[in-house]
Design an enzyme around this catalytic site. Structure first.
Site, mmCIF file in Angstrom:
data_model
loop_
_atom_site.group_PDB
_atom_site.id
_atom_site.type_symbol
_atom_site.label_atom_id
_atom_site.label_comp_id
_atom_site.label_asym_id
_atom_site.label_seq_id
_atom_site.Cartn_x
_atom_site.Cartn_y
_atom_site.Cartn_z
ATOM 1 C CB SER A 54 -65.851 2.832 -10.147
ATOM 2 O OG SER A 54 -66.515 4.071 -10.142
ATOM 3 N N GLY A 55 -68.206 1.436 -11.382
ATOM 4 C CA GLY A 55 -69.609 1.358 -11.746
ATOM 5 C C GLY A 55 -70.482 2.291 -10.933
ATOM 6 C CB SER A 56 -69.695 5.061 -8.624
ATOM 7 O OG SER A 56 -68.948 5.913 -9.461
ATOM 8 C CG MET A 57 -70.562 7.897 -12.757
ATOM 9 S SD MET A 57 -71.353 9.263 -11.940
ATOM 10 C CE MET A 57 -72.072 10.102 -13.311
#
Length: 139
Positions: A54-57
């Site tokens: 995911s792009g959460s970081m």
């Protein structure tokens, strides 16, 4: 699209060439497995390389980035480091940045990410409720 043109050559090969190709393929697969097992021993991690799902970081890590993991027990976790969590019964690892260290163990870390990935309807319900809250909330 996957092309299987190389299979057209198989009937034209003699037994020696076919045996050589099979042995070559087995050597490539066994080499990859030996490298993977060697990385497991060196890093102390059962998954030494993982893909960020995911792009959460972002902005530090982007979706699709490869992370090289180590599992050194003697190094304590520090604020600002990246931690990878494995939850029992789940195959997907959870990657988070350490913002604060708590003394008490919390057993529901990452449950929001898991629920949103495993149950897309839950994600849309949360988004609907947040949108409704923004529209109704007066300030």
């Amino acid at each position: 699209m996957l092309s299987l043109d190389f299979l057209d050559d198989v009937p034209q090969m003699n037994k020696q060439q076919l045996c050589y190709q099979v042995l070559n393929f087995r050597m490539i697969v066994s080499s990859a497995l030996m490298i993977w097992k060697g990385l497991m021993v060196i890093t102390g991690s059962e998954s030494p390389i993982v893909v960020l799902l995911s792009g959460s970081m972002e902005p530090a890590f982007h979706r699709g980035d490869l992370l090289f993991l180590t599992n050194r027990v003697e190094d304590p976790i520090q604020v600002g480091e990246t931690a990878v969590l494995r939850i029992e019964g789940r195959r997907i690892l959870i990657v988070h940045r350490v913002l604060k260290i708590h003394e008490k163990q919390i057993s529901c870390i990452g449950i929001g990410t898991i629920l949103m990935n495993d149950y897309p309807k839950f994600k849309y319900e949360v988004l609907f409720l947040l949108g409704l809250f923004v529209m109704v909330h007066r300030e």
